[in-house]
Scaffold this active site. Structure first.
Site, mmCIF file in Angstrom:
data_model
loop_
_atom_site.group_PDB
_atom_site.id
_atom_site.type_symbol
_atom_site.label_atom_id
_atom_site.label_comp_id
_atom_site.label_asym_id
_atom_site.label_seq_id
_atom_site.Cartn_x
_atom_site.Cartn_y
_atom_site.Cartn_z
ATOM 1 N N TYR A 48 1.043 -1.267 -0.030
ATOM 2 C CA TYR A 48 -0.297 -0.304 0.320
ATOM 3 C C TYR A 48 1.003 1.158 0.545
ATOM 4 O O TYR A 48 1.860 1.417 1.018
ATOM 5 C CB TYR A 48 -1.088 -0.187 1.052
ATOM 6 C CG TYR A 48 -1.437 1.179 1.680
ATOM 7 C CD1 TYR A 48 -2.783 2.129 0.323
ATOM 8 C CD2 TYR A 48 -1.137 2.141 2.524
ATOM 9 C CE1 TYR A 48 -2.698 3.138 0.841
ATOM 10 C CE2 TYR A 48 -1.476 3.325 2.573
ATOM 11 C CZ TYR A 48 -2.488 3.989 1.176
ATOM 12 O OH TYR A 48 -2.787 5.528 1.620
ATOM 13 N N HIS A 59 -1.981 0.972 7.297
ATOM 14 C CA HIS A 59 -3.331 0.159 6.224
ATOM 15 C C HIS A 59 -4.242 -1.192 6.250
ATOM 16 O O HIS A 59 -4.403 -2.061 5.198
ATOM 17 C CB HIS A 59 -3.408 0.204 4.933
ATOM 18 C CG HIS A 59 -4.035 0.544 3.475
ATOM 19 N ND1 HIS A 59 -4.660 0.151 2.532
ATOM 20 C CD2 HIS A 59 -3.945 2.092 3.429
ATOM 21 C CE1 HIS A 59 -5.236 1.356 2.148
ATOM 22 N NE2 HIS A 59 -5.234 2.400 3.047
HETATM 23 C C1 GCO Z 1 -4.800 7.189 3.547
HETATM 24 C C2 GCO Z 1 -5.205 6.604 3.254
HETATM 25 C C3 GCO Z 1 -5.409 6.490 1.952
HETATM 26 C C4 GCO Z 1 -7.193 5.649 0.973
HETATM 27 C C5 GCO Z 1 -7.278 6.279 -0.035
HETATM 28 C C6 GCO Z 1 -8.526 5.275 0.195
HETATM 29 O O1 GCO Z 1 -3.760 7.404 4.498
HETATM 30 O O2 GCO Z 1 -4.304 8.191 3.443
HETATM 31 O O3 GCO Z 1 -5.359 5.005 3.977
HETATM 32 O O4 GCO Z 1 -4.738 6.922 1.078
HETATM 33 O O5 GCO Z 1 -6.551 4.162 1.168
HETATM 34 O O6 GCO Z 1 -8.164 6.548 0.965
HETATM 35 O O7 GCO Z 1 -9.826 5.417 -0.857
HETATM 36 MG MG MG Z 2 -4.473 5.889 6.048
#
Ligand code: GCO
Ligand code: MG
Length: 442
Positions: A198, A248
């Site tokens: 992520y 995440h």
């Molecule tokens: C963050 C978030 C986002 C989410 C996204 C989902 O901390 O900025 O984890 O990157 O993944 O908003 O649509």
């Molecule tokens: Mg996040």
């Protein structure tokens, strides 16, 4: 008309039947005294656009007073098409003709009208209306919303930004660039070779053997690589910069506990979303094992999710997505509850929040004594052409517009030039699987 005169004029009739008329007449009378007629909701519409690769949804509430309207963020990118009918077919008929004066009353009315509640689509729809009503109230008063909420506790909003890369060196280099721009807080994410990590650029090659050809993830490998990144960043970037990292909700609960404990020597500003909402019970284990600061909550929709974490002091930062919890009004209550328990705020501020939503975040940041930090996403040119009056970034601080309401005007013709794009999953997310093919959380 004075209350006494009013009551006298209704004397003799059944008190129950008259109560609503008395309330309405009193409200009109108060407005008349101040010379302010009470605006009524004339229309509720939805503006959709995609100026930066993510679907944004904004609700516009129009009143019966010339030029008086407001905007609210209702963005739920992954199920964007469902928010519009929730607003137009369910909330609009409930709201037409109501006074915009009563924000809390309208919020509660919308919230209760589905009987079943606290889901992301409905909460976003309510948020759109709620924030639009705050915008309207600000415009009526000729003040930015932060004034209506008590005024500033600080001059501007301290933010963190995202430094990511496929390799450790790239992350460090990007972090240095942001630090040179004045950012004191940097979130760091690194790619996982051949896998779908992520928040980082995909590192090609090195995909481990797997029983499928879908996007692949290995929690243990992720945990090892992210810990290495934190060690390198603390060493290379020095003692002063504040480091953040988004987990995440990808690790298994026990691995998440181990990760938070192992990260302790790197003196994190916080680790974000270490557990998924389904595993909230494990937060106590994290607390009992280490003092790494924990931020949680971007997936929360239901008060039962945040209440125990706040009242039992199991986290350090609450970071709900304002529209996902129903808007500015409920988030304000969350901030106040958190303050009572020594928990700070770190509202979710990614690309899938419209500039109106970012203004709602920044407004709470300015007025809440227990503000912690704000996640920052830059607005590209197309976004700024649609949303005029976006907050401005200088030296790692976000400065809000001083114009009334949220201070943002939407150019609907520009918005129409950036419609939702076609995509196979209609904005939804696909799947991620373990080596053996088990599907996992995103
Ligand atoms: C963050 C978030 C986002 C989410 C996204 C989902 O901390 O900025 O984890 O990157 O993944 O908003 O649509
Ligand atoms: Mg996040």
């Amino acid at each position: 008309m004075e209350r006494r005169t009013l009551l006298k004029s209704f004397a003799g009739a059944g008190a129950l039947a008259l109560a609503p008329r008395i309330a309405a007449a009193e409200e009109q009378a108060q407005h008349a005294v101040r010379g302010l007629p009470s605006p009524k909701i004339k229309d509720v519409s939805v503006i959709e656009c995609e100026p930066a690769g993510v679907r944004l949804t904004v609700v516009k509430v129009t009143t019966d007073q010339e030029g008086l309207y407001g905007y609210g963020c209702a963005t739920f990118t992954q199920r964007a098409d469902l928010v519009k009918p929730a607003v137009e077919r369910y909330l609009k008929p409930l709201l037409l003709g109501k006074t915009t004066d009563r924000i809390e009353d309208i919020w509660q009315t919308c919230y209760d009208s589905s009987y079943w509640k606290n889901g992301p689509v409905l909460n976003n729809a309510i948020s759109g209306v709620d924030q639009a009503l705050w915008d309207i109230k600000g415009r009526q008063a000729g003040m930015p919303v932060y004034q209506l909420a008590g005024g500033k506790c600080r001059e501007a909003v301290d933010c963190y930004t995202h430094a990511s890369g496929a390799e450790f060196e790239e992350v460090v280099e990007n972090a240095r660039k942001f630090m040179a721009q004045g950012f004191r807080h940097v979130r760091v994410q690194v790619g996982l070779p051949g896998m779908a990590g992520y928040g980082s650029q995909r590192k090609e090659g090195g995909r481990p053997a797997a029983l499928h050809d879908k996007p692949l993830f290995d929690p243990a490998a992720q945990s090892r690589r992210a810990l290495k990144l934190l060690e390198i960043c603390r060493r290379e970037l020095g003692e002063e910069v504040e480091l953040l990292h988004d987990m995440h909700e990808r690790l298994t609960p026990n691995l998440a506990v181990q990760f938070c404990k192992a990260a302790e020597p790197f003196r994190m500003f916080f680790l974000e979303d270490p557990l998924s909402p389904e595993d909230l019970g494990y937060f106590r284990q994290i607390r009992e094992n280490c003092a790494t600061p924990i931020a949680m909550g971007e997936l929360f929709n239901n008060p039962h999710e945040w209440q125990p974490l706040l009242t039992e002091r199991l986290i350090d930062y609450i970071r709900v997505h304002l529209s996902q919890v129903g808007g500015f009004s409920p988030a304000r209550k969350i901030a106040i509850l958190a303050e009572q328990f020594g928990v700070k705020t770190a509202w979710h501020g990614p690309g899938d929040v419209s500039p109106v939503g970012h203004m709602a975040n920044a407004t709470l940041d300015l007025v809440s004594y227990n503000f912690g930090i704000q996640e920052y996403t830059a607005f590209n040119e197309r976004t700024q052409a649609i949303f005029q009056g976006c907050p401005e970034m200088r030296d790692g601080y976000l400065w809000v517009s001083e114009k009334p309401g949220w201070g943002i005007e939407i150019d609907e013709r520009e918005a129409a030039k950036a419609p939702f794009t076609e995509s196979p999953l209609n904005g939804g997310w696909g799947e991620i699987r373990l080596r053996d093919g088990t599907v996992i959380k995103q």
